[in-house]
Design a protein around this motif. Structure first.
Motif, PDB file in Angstrom:
ATOM      1  N   GLY A   1       0.790  -1.221   0.000  1.00  0.00           N
ATOM      2  CA  GLY A   1       0.000   0.000   0.000  1.00  0.00           C
ATOM      3  C   GLY A   1       0.819   1.265   0.000  1.00  0.00           C
ATOM      4  O   GLY A   1       0.280   2.357   0.228  1.00  0.00           O
ATOM      5  N   GLY A   2       2.106   1.167  -0.287  1.00  0.00           N
ATOM      6  CA  GLY A   2       2.965   2.336  -0.287  1.00  0.00           C
ATOM      7  C   GLY A   2       2.902   3.117  -1.584  1.00  0.00           C
ATOM      8  O   GLY A   2       2.302   2.692  -2.568  1.00  0.00           O
ATOM      9  N   SER A   3       3.540   4.271  -1.581  1.00  0.00           N
ATOM     10  CA  SER A   3       3.568   5.164  -2.739  1.00  0.00           C
ATOM     11  C   SER A   3       4.967   5.172  -3.332  1.00  0.00           C
ATOM     12  O   SER A   3       5.955   5.398  -2.619  1.00  0.00           O
ATOM     13  N   VAL A   4       5.073   4.925  -4.627  1.00  0.00           N
ATOM     14  CA  VAL A   4       6.394   4.743  -5.228  1.00  0.00           C
ATOM     15  C   VAL A   4       6.377   5.096  -6.703  1.00  0.00           C
ATOM     16  O   VAL A   4       5.344   4.974  -7.371  1.00  0.00           O
ATOM     17  N   GLU A   5       7.503   5.539  -7.205  1.00  0.00           N
ATOM     18  CA  GLU A   5       7.733   5.626  -8.634  1.00  0.00           C
ATOM     19  C   GLU A   5       9.147   5.142  -8.901  1.00  0.00           C
ATOM     20  O   GLU A   5      10.027   5.270  -8.045  1.00  0.00           O
ATOM     21  N   VAL A   6       9.346   4.561 -10.066  1.00  0.00           N
ATOM     22  CA  VAL A   6      10.625   3.938 -10.387  1.00  0.00           C
ATOM     23  C   VAL A   6      11.115   4.440 -11.737  1.00  0.00           C
ATOM     24  O   VAL A   6      10.342   4.553 -12.687  1.00  0.00           O
ATOM     25  N   HIS A   7      12.412   4.757 -11.795  1.00  0.00           N
ATOM     26  CA  HIS A   7      13.016   5.182 -13.050  1.00  0.00           C
ATOM     27  C   HIS A   7      14.333   4.451 -13.240  1.00  0.00           C
ATOM     28  O   HIS A   7      15.111   4.318 -12.289  1.00  0.00           O
ATOM     29  N   ARG A   8      14.575   3.993 -14.453  1.00  0.00           N
ATOM     30  CA  ARG A   8      15.892   3.448 -14.774  1.00  0.00           C
ATOM     31  C   ARG A   8      16.795   4.621 -15.102  1.00  0.00           C
ATOM     32  O   ARG A   8      16.549   5.357 -16.072  1.00  0.00           O
ATOM     33  N   VAL A   9      17.827   4.818 -14.274  1.00  0.00           N
ATOM     34  CA  VAL A   9      18.730   5.958 -14.437  1.00  0.00           C
ATOM     35  C   VAL A   9      20.165   5.508 -14.215  1.00  0.00           C
ATOM     36  O   VAL A   9      20.461   4.823 -13.234  1.00  0.00           O
TER      37      VAL A   9
ATOM     38  N   ASP B   1      14.218  16.269 -13.647  1.00  0.00           N
ATOM     39  CA  ASP B   1      13.156  17.150 -14.122  1.00  0.00           C
ATOM     40  C   ASP B   1      11.812  16.432 -14.093  1.00  0.00           C
ATOM     41  O   ASP B   1      10.777  17.047 -13.792  1.00  0.00           O
ATOM     42  N   ARG B   2      11.818  15.128 -14.413  1.00  0.00           N
ATOM     43  CA  ARG B   2      10.580  14.349 -14.367  1.00  0.00           C
ATOM     44  C   ARG B   2      10.094  14.167 -12.934  1.00  0.00           C
ATOM     45  O   ARG B   2       8.896  14.174 -12.671  1.00  0.00           O
ATOM     46  N   VAL B   3      11.029  14.005 -12.016  1.00  0.00           N
ATOM     47  CA  VAL B   3      10.678  13.736 -10.626  1.00  0.00           C
ATOM     48  C   VAL B   3      10.181  14.980  -9.907  1.00  0.00           C
ATOM     49  O   VAL B   3       9.210  14.948  -9.145  1.00  0.00           O
ATOM     50  N   GLY B   4      10.834  16.113 -10.120  1.00  0.00           N
ATOM     51  CA  GLY B   4      10.490  17.331  -9.403  1.00  0.00           C
ATOM     52  C   GLY B   4      11.173  17.396  -8.050  1.00  0.00           C
ATOM     53  O   GLY B   4      12.140  16.666  -7.792  1.00  0.00           O
ATOM     54  N   ASP B   5      10.691  18.225  -7.170  1.00  0.00           N
ATOM     55  CA  ASP B   5      11.316  18.425  -5.868  1.00  0.00           C
ATOM     56  C   ASP B   5      11.206  17.173  -4.994  1.00  0.00           C
ATOM     57  O   ASP B   5      10.205  16.455  -5.035  1.00  0.00           O
ATOM     58  N   VAL B   6      12.240  16.950  -4.203  1.00  0.00           N
ATOM     59  CA  VAL B   6      12.216  15.880  -3.203  1.00  0.00           C
ATOM     60  C   VAL B   6      12.678  16.465  -1.870  1.00  0.00           C
ATOM     61  O   VAL B   6      13.312  17.516  -1.819  1.00  0.00           O
ATOM     62  N   ASP B   7      12.317  15.774  -0.789  1.00  0.00           N
ATOM     63  CA  ASP B   7      12.688  16.219   0.548  1.00  0.00           C
ATOM     64  C   ASP B   7      13.957  15.544   1.066  1.00  0.00           C
ATOM     65  O   ASP B   7      14.658  16.110   1.906  1.00  0.00           O
ATOM     66  N   VAL B   8      14.217  14.320   0.586  1.00  0.00           N
ATOM     67  CA  VAL B   8      15.394  13.570   1.021  1.00  0.00           C
ATOM     68  C   VAL B   8      16.041  12.929  -0.194  1.00  0.00           C
ATOM     69  O   VAL B   8      15.358  12.287  -1.004  1.00  0.00           O
TER      70      VAL B   8
END
Length: 279
Positions: A57-65, A78-85
């Motif tokens: 039930g968690g929230s996630v997105e995954v990118h191959r980088v 740029d796709r992800v946007g701001d993050v806190d950590v």
């Protein structure tokens, strides 16, 4: 109230998040209510972690980088946007004698363990500074505190990682940005990265469980801690370097530190390639 960055509701990016410590950190951050952004060079590993997080039930997105590619990092950021950590976790190790290490292996070690710190942090730091909050985590190593045989390129990269983290902390503090930093110095972790490694005194210098390290890292992020050394005995190693060299060498021999890589067999499941999806 936490002095650091609360994870509930936060956006947490983990590089190398498809396996080992990165995977465990991503899973535990999601359990604490964070939206987790997993970056990994392996599509299969990244998608597997996505499925694990969604199953709970968690929230996630995954990118191959490929974090060694500055342009790819900027595009993905740029796709992800701001993050806190930001958890700079991606890392590799060759475990070879200096004379047995290939040019390609050394370049890969430095690119993943050092250059990626610059590309990833620079991509997300402006957003943190603008919002005057956030935490940048740099996973160094006990090898970033004391040199170890058969780890010349790895130790050099981890000393550079530690220097990066310390300098970033000084810069953020001097400029009063509100951005926090955390540098992590764990001894060997049972992630498959150090298969075959043995320690002489496992109770004093144990092979660490990845869940324990990930938990300690996330606790440190939330509490605002700025340096984390695991296990406790490792804290004496950089201090011991102030001893006369023969005494220091004898201590390293007694602890068996320079023999830990004698039976190193390589990293398990180091698979690269393929596109991955975003959720």
């Amino acid at each position: 109230m936490a002095r650091g960055t609360a994870l509930a509701g936060a956006r947490v990016l983990v590089t190398g998040g498809g396996s080992g410590l990165g995977r465990r950190t991503a899973l535990l951050a999601a359990e604490r209510g964070a939206h987790v952004v997993v970056w990994d060079v392996s599509a299969a590993r990244g998608d597997a972690v996505r499925d694990e997080v969604l199953a709970t039930g968690g929230s996630v997105e995954v990118h191959r980088v490929d974090v060694t590619d500055a342009d790819a990092v900027r595009t993905a950021a740029d796709r992800v946007g701001d993050v806190d950590v930001v958890v700079n976790n991606a890392g590799v190790v060759s475990g070879r004698r200096l004379l047995d290490t290939t040019d390609d292996a050394v370049e890969r070690t430095m690119a993943v363990n050092v250059l990626a710190l610059y590309w990833v942090t620079r991509a997300f730091l402006p957003g943190m500074v603008r919002r005057r909050r956030g935490t940048v985590v740099t996973v160094s190593s006990a090898a970033g505190l004391v040199g170890v045989a058969r780890q010349t390129d790895y130790a050099a990269s981890k000393w550079a990682a530690a220097g990066f983290a310390e300098s970033l902390r000084a810069e953020m503090r001097a400029e009063r940005t509100g951005v926090r930093t955390l540098v992590v110095h764990p001894y060997y972790i049972d992630t498959g990265m150090f298969d075959g490694v043995r320690t002489r005194f496992p109770r004093l210098l144990p092979i660490l469980a990845e869940a324990d390290v990930a938990t300690a890292v996330l606790d440190a992020v939330e509490s605002g801690r700025e340096r984390l050394v695991l296990p406790p005995l490792v804290r004496v190693l950089p201090v011991a370097r102030a001893l006369p060299v023969p005494v220091f060498d004898r201590l390293m021999d007694v602890l068996g530190v320079n023999r830990t890589m004698d039976h190193f067999t390589g990293r398990r499941d180091d698979v690269v390639g393929g596109p991955t999806t975003s959720v």
